[in-house]
Design a protein around this motif. Sequence first.
Motif, PDB file in Angstrom:
ATOM      1  N   GLY A  82       0.808  -1.206   0.000  1.00 57.47           N
ATOM      2  CA  GLY A  82       0.000   0.000   0.000  1.00 57.47           C
ATOM      3  C   GLY A  82       0.842   1.257   0.000  1.00 57.47           C
ATOM      4  O   GLY A  82       2.012   1.232  -0.387  1.00 57.47           O
ATOM      5  N   GLU A  83       0.229   2.337   0.448  1.00 58.57           N
ATOM      6  CA  GLU A  83       0.865   3.652   0.439  1.00 58.57           C
ATOM      7  C   GLU A  83       0.868   4.260   1.833  1.00 58.57           C
ATOM      8  O   GLU A  83      -0.019   3.990   2.638  1.00 58.57           O
ATOM      9  N   TYR A  84       1.853   5.122   2.059  1.00 59.13           N
ATOM     10  CA  TYR A  84       1.967   5.859   3.314  1.00 59.13           C
ATOM     11  C   TYR A  84       1.768   7.335   3.016  1.00 59.13           C
ATOM     12  O   TYR A  84       2.385   7.883   2.104  1.00 59.13           O
ATOM     13  N   HIS A  85       0.893   7.957   3.794  1.00 61.36           N
ATOM     14  CA  HIS A  85       0.543   9.362   3.607  1.00 61.36           C
ATOM     15  C   HIS A  85       0.862  10.147   4.872  1.00 61.36           C
ATOM     16  O   HIS A  85       0.901   9.584   5.965  1.00 61.36           O
ATOM     17  N   CYS A  86       1.019  11.454   4.729  1.00 63.68           N
ATOM     18  CA  CYS A  86       1.240  12.330   5.872  1.00 63.68           C
ATOM     19  C   CYS A  86       0.003  12.285   6.772  1.00 63.68           C
ATOM     20  O   CYS A  86      -1.120  12.472   6.305  1.00 63.68           O
ATOM     21  N   VAL A  87       0.207  12.058   8.061  1.00 62.72           N
ATOM     22  CA  VAL A  87      -0.905  11.985   9.007  1.00 62.72           C
ATOM     23  C   VAL A  87      -1.577  13.349   9.175  1.00 62.72           C
ATOM     24  O   VAL A  87      -2.758  13.424   9.495  1.00 62.72           O
ATOM     25  N   ALA A  88      -0.851  14.419   8.899  1.00 65.83           N
ATOM     26  CA  ALA A  88      -1.384  15.760   9.129  1.00 65.83           C
ATOM     27  C   ALA A  88      -2.177  16.311   7.944  1.00 65.83           C
ATOM     28  O   ALA A  88      -3.158  17.012   8.143  1.00 65.83           O
ATOM     29  N   CYS A  89      -1.745  15.978   6.704  1.00 67.34           N
ATOM     30  CA  CYS A  89      -2.434  16.581   5.551  1.00 67.34           C
ATOM     31  C   CYS A  89      -2.820  15.593   4.456  1.00 67.34           C
ATOM     32  O   CYS A  89      -3.486  15.976   3.495  1.00 67.34           O
TER      33      CYS A  89
ATOM     34  N   ALA B 169       5.009  19.041   8.195  1.00 69.44           N
ATOM     35  CA  ALA B 169       5.101  18.105   9.321  1.00 69.44           C
ATOM     36  C   ALA B 169       6.467  17.427   9.328  1.00 69.44           C
ATOM     37  O   ALA B 169       6.946  16.950   8.296  1.00 69.44           O
ATOM     38  N   HIS B 170       7.088  17.382  10.494  1.00 72.49           N
ATOM     39  CA  HIS B 170       8.345  16.647  10.665  1.00 72.49           C
ATOM     40  C   HIS B 170       8.041  15.163  10.538  1.00 72.49           C
ATOM     41  O   HIS B 170       7.141  14.643  11.209  1.00 72.49           O
ATOM     42  N   LEU B 171       8.786  14.472   9.673  1.00 73.33           N
ATOM     43  CA  LEU B 171       8.574  13.038   9.454  1.00 73.33           C
ATOM     44  C   LEU B 171       9.680  12.196  10.074  1.00 73.33           C
ATOM     45  O   LEU B 171       9.427  11.123  10.603  1.00 73.33           O
ATOM     46  N   GLY B 172      10.898  12.674   9.992  1.00 70.56           N
ATOM     47  CA  GLY B 172      12.043  11.915  10.479  1.00 70.56           C
ATOM     48  C   GLY B 172      13.313  12.476   9.867  1.00 70.56           C
ATOM     49  O   GLY B 172      13.423  13.680   9.637  1.00 70.56           O
ATOM     50  N   HIS B 173      14.268  11.578   9.555  1.00 71.99           N
ATOM     51  CA  HIS B 173      15.552  11.999   9.009  1.00 71.99           C
ATOM     52  C   HIS B 173      15.982  11.087   7.867  1.00 71.99           C
ATOM     53  O   HIS B 173      15.550   9.942   7.787  1.00 71.99           O
ATOM     54  N   LEU B 174      16.853  11.613   7.037  1.00 70.75           N
ATOM     55  CA  LEU B 174      17.389  10.885   5.886  1.00 70.75           C
ATOM     56  C   LEU B 174      18.864  10.605   6.138  1.00 70.75           C
ATOM     57  O   LEU B 174      19.620  11.508   6.510  1.00 70.75           O
ATOM     58  N   PHE B 175      19.259   9.338   5.930  1.00 73.03           N
ATOM     59  CA  PHE B 175      20.648   8.933   6.124  1.00 73.03           C
ATOM     60  C   PHE B 175      21.157   8.257   4.856  1.00 73.03           C
ATOM     61  O   PHE B 175      20.411   7.508   4.210  1.00 73.03           O
ATOM     62  N   PRO B 176      22.423   8.486   4.491  1.00 71.44           N
ATOM     63  CA  PRO B 176      22.976   7.900   3.270  1.00 71.44           C
ATOM     64  C   PRO B 176      23.569   6.508   3.499  1.00 71.44           C
ATOM     65  O   PRO B 176      24.658   6.193   3.032  1.00 71.44           O
ATOM     66  N   ASP B 177      22.844   5.661   4.238  1.00 72.78           N
ATOM     67  CA  ASP B 177      23.375   4.334   4.568  1.00 72.78           C
ATOM     68  C   ASP B 177      22.391   3.200   4.247  1.00 72.78           C
ATOM     69  O   ASP B 177      22.444   2.132   4.836  1.00 72.78           O
TER      70      ASP B 177
ATOM     71  N   ASN C 166       9.094   8.450  11.508  1.00 74.02           N
ATOM     72  CA  ASN C 166       8.280   8.159  12.691  1.00 74.02           C
ATOM     73  C   ASN C 166       6.925   7.605  12.261  1.00 74.02           C
ATOM     74  O   ASN C 166       6.256   8.196  11.413  1.00 74.02           O
ATOM     75  N   SER C 167       6.508   6.486  12.851  1.00 77.38           N
ATOM     76  CA  SER C 167       5.207   5.887  12.531  1.00 77.38           C
ATOM     77  C   SER C 167       4.057   6.857  12.771  1.00 77.38           C
ATOM     78  O   SER C 167       3.099   6.874  12.003  1.00 77.38           O
ATOM     79  N   VAL C 168       4.136   7.652  13.830  1.00 80.08           N
ATOM     80  CA  VAL C 168       3.017   8.545  14.161  1.00 80.08           C
ATOM     81  C   VAL C 168       2.854   9.677  13.152  1.00 80.08           C
ATOM     82  O   VAL C 168       1.821  10.335  13.135  1.00 80.08           O
ATOM     83  N   SER C 169       3.846   9.886  12.285  1.00 75.84           N
ATOM     84  CA  SER C 169       3.735  10.955  11.296  1.00 75.84           C
ATOM     85  C   SER C 169       3.141  10.480   9.975  1.00 75.84           C
ATOM     86  O   SER C 169       2.915  11.284   9.081  1.00 75.84           O
ATOM     87  N   ILE C 170       2.869   9.178   9.866  1.00 79.21           N
ATOM     88  CA  ILE C 170       2.328   8.628   8.619  1.00 79.21           C
ATOM     89  C   ILE C 170       1.100   7.773   8.879  1.00 79.21           C
ATOM     90  O   ILE C 170       0.908   7.221   9.953  1.00 79.21           O
ATOM     91  N   ASP C 171       0.252   7.691   7.846  1.00 75.44           N
ATOM     92  CA  ASP C 171      -0.919   6.809   7.827  1.00 75.44           C
ATOM     93  C   ASP C 171      -0.731   5.855   6.667  1.00 75.44           C
ATOM     94  O   ASP C 171      -0.233   6.243   5.611  1.00 75.44           O
TER      95      ASP C 171
END
Length: 136
Positions: A47-54, A105-113, A125-130
């Motif tokens: 499925g898809e993940y969407h912003c929990v806020a918008c 909305a703050h979602l998390g961070h991006l790492f080059p690893d 963060n799970s709470v930032s996505i639906d």
Amino acid sequence: MASHDFKVKKTEAQWREELTPEQYYVCREKGTERPGTGQYDQFFKEGEYHCVACGEKLFESQSKFDAGCGWPSFDAPAVAENITENHDNSHGMIRTEVVCSGCGAHLGHLFPDGPTDTGMRYCINSVSIDFSAEEN
């Protein structure tokens, strides 16, 4: 929030009313959920993940992988324009913050690893996505 002209503009009072306290803490105050506690960390349905806020489309299940870090991880956004990357030097670290381009909305961070061919790990963060299941 970062200096960006977001499509969705609400007062902090409106955000507090619409989001749960934990969602508000992460999305509006740049908080982080405890590792291993998020509902989407070990979640691998199609499925898809969407912003929990918008509701902005952020990630697809095909880009999700188990990074073993305690947060949902993706190797690429579903739509690049829906993610904004900001320089973040908080907490004595140099990181790239990931925010929703729709509302900031703050979602998390991006790492080059990341382990895939993109080399990226969007640690979200799970709470930032639906999640919305793929329709068959």
